[in-house]
Design an enzyme around this catalytic site. Structure first.
Site, PDB file in Angstrom:
ATOM      1  N   THR A  93     -11.601  -6.881  -4.653  1.00 30.18           N
ATOM      2  CA  THR A  93     -10.336  -6.134  -4.603  1.00 30.18           C
ATOM      3  C   THR A  93      -9.226  -7.120  -4.937  1.00 30.18           C
ATOM      4  O   THR A  93      -9.002  -8.079  -4.187  1.00 30.18           O
ATOM      5  CB  THR A  93     -10.087  -5.573  -3.193  1.00 30.18           C
ATOM      6  N   LYS A 168      -8.316   2.029  -5.990  1.00 31.82           N
ATOM      7  CA  LYS A 168      -8.667   1.411  -4.696  1.00 31.82           C
ATOM      8  C   LYS A 168      -7.429   1.241  -3.808  1.00 31.82           C
ATOM      9  O   LYS A 168      -7.443   1.610  -2.633  1.00 31.82           O
ATOM     10  CB  LYS A 168      -9.320   0.057  -4.974  1.00 31.82           C
ATOM     11  N   LYS A 243      -4.435  -6.857   3.575  1.00 35.68           N
ATOM     12  CA  LYS A 243      -4.515  -7.395   2.205  1.00 35.68           C
ATOM     13  C   LYS A 243      -4.306  -6.269   1.183  1.00 35.68           C
ATOM     14  O   LYS A 243      -3.527  -6.399   0.240  1.00 35.68           O
ATOM     15  CB  LYS A 243      -5.894  -8.045   1.996  1.00 35.68           C
TER      16      LYS A 243
END
Ligand code: NAD
Length: 288
Positions: A93, A168, A243
């Protein structure tokens, strides 16, 4: 296929093992000796240098902590070192801009490459039940799909390069907001004297229905079994949610997108992560 796998941590370890189970030959590389030892036990051939691990492979999969590391690994050890014609898949990611930049570099050097971040945590990585959201050309997607099928239950072509990362971070921003909303409603119902289990029974079958409530109920002993029932251990760490929210807010800024709830969710997770980064993200209910 012969595949190099770089980044054998909590997620990558299980993913590499599933490639072996599916019959692929896997060359494994990580900076951690422990991770390499586990990969060896799982049937991978291990290497102490990434540039050597990519020799003679048909594809490279990376599962690394962040965009800066992904860029340095591709620039230093993958692009130009991997045989021409190999397909490259970054499942980490990372920020959308770096994903697009690395894919452009790979394409300029003649490789097909996709960004293919995942939904699903360590259990899904071990069980081969991840969902992959994939960005890249139709040709790159078709080649990557064969590899991803061995590690996941769903592989979805989101669009061009960077579209996987976009999907995402938008998904996880929604998840953060809905988890905080679920937690607020459950705590408020409780404070108003309503049995939380009754609230779960009603709202999970009413318009409050959502994944955070129905499939990941954040109160122990209420609704479905979830990390809340294990003292918020395991699951998806608060630090990782933070994050993703930071990546989402950076992307929102570059796209001039208005995300007031996303911004507030990031602030709440920032405060909560100060002392609780390792707890599952549903533990945010403890701060309410
Ligand atoms: P992790 O820290 O457990 O694993 C990362 C691995 O990369 C480590 O083993 C580390 O030694 C290795 N590494 C770091 N720099 C390296 C380099 N230069 N060369 C080779 N190896 C290097 O992290 P993780 O939980 O496995 O997460 C990996 C990625 O997956 C992250 O981008 C994360 O955001 C994403 N992700 C994690 C989860 C989760 O639940 N853990 C869920 C979805 C997505």
């Amino acid at each position: 296929m012969k595949i190099a796998f770089i980044g054998l941590g909590n997620m990558g370890g299980g993913m590499a093992a599933n490639l072996v189970k599916a019959g692929h030959e896997v060359n494994a590389f990580d900076l951690s000796e422990d991770a390499l030892a586990t990969a060896k036990d799982n049937g991978c051939t291990t290497f102490t240098d990434a540039s050597e691990a990519v020799q003679g492979v048909d594809g490279v999969v990376t599962m690394l902590p962040n965009g800066a590391i992904v860029k340095s690994v591709y620039e230093g050890s993958v692009i130009g070192k991997t045989p021409p014609g190999a397909v490259l898949l970054d499942c980490s990611t990372i920020d959308v801009a770096t994903a697009k930049e690395v894919i452009a570099l790979a394409e300029a050097a003649g490789y097909d490459m996709v960004d293919a971040p995942v939904s699903g945590g360590i259990a899904a990585a071990n069980g081969g039940t991840l969902t992959f959201m994939v960005g890249g050309t139709d040709k790159a997607f078709a080649r990557a799909e064969v590899v991803l099928n061995a590690m996941g239950k769903a592989v979805i072509h989101a669009g061009d390069a960077g579209a996987g990362q976009t999907a995402k971070i938008c998904n996880n921003m929604l998840l953060a907001i809905s988890m905080i909303g679920t937690a607020e409603a459950m705590k408020m119902a409780e404070k108003l004297g309503l049995d939380p289990q009754k609230f779960y029974e009603i709202s999970s079958q009413s318009s409050g229905y959502c994944w955070s409530l129905n499939a990941y109920t954040p109160l122990p002993g209420v609704g479905v079994e979830s990390p809340a029932d294990k003292d918020y251990q395991g699951g998806f760490a608060t630090g990782l949610m933070l994050k993703d929210l930071k990546l989402a807010m950076d992307a929102a800024q570059t796209a001039d997108a208005s995300t007031p709830l996303g911004r507030h969710a990031k602030e709440l997770y920032e405060q909560f992560a100060e002392d609780n980064a390792g707890l599952d993200f549903s533990a945010i209910i403890k701060s309410l």
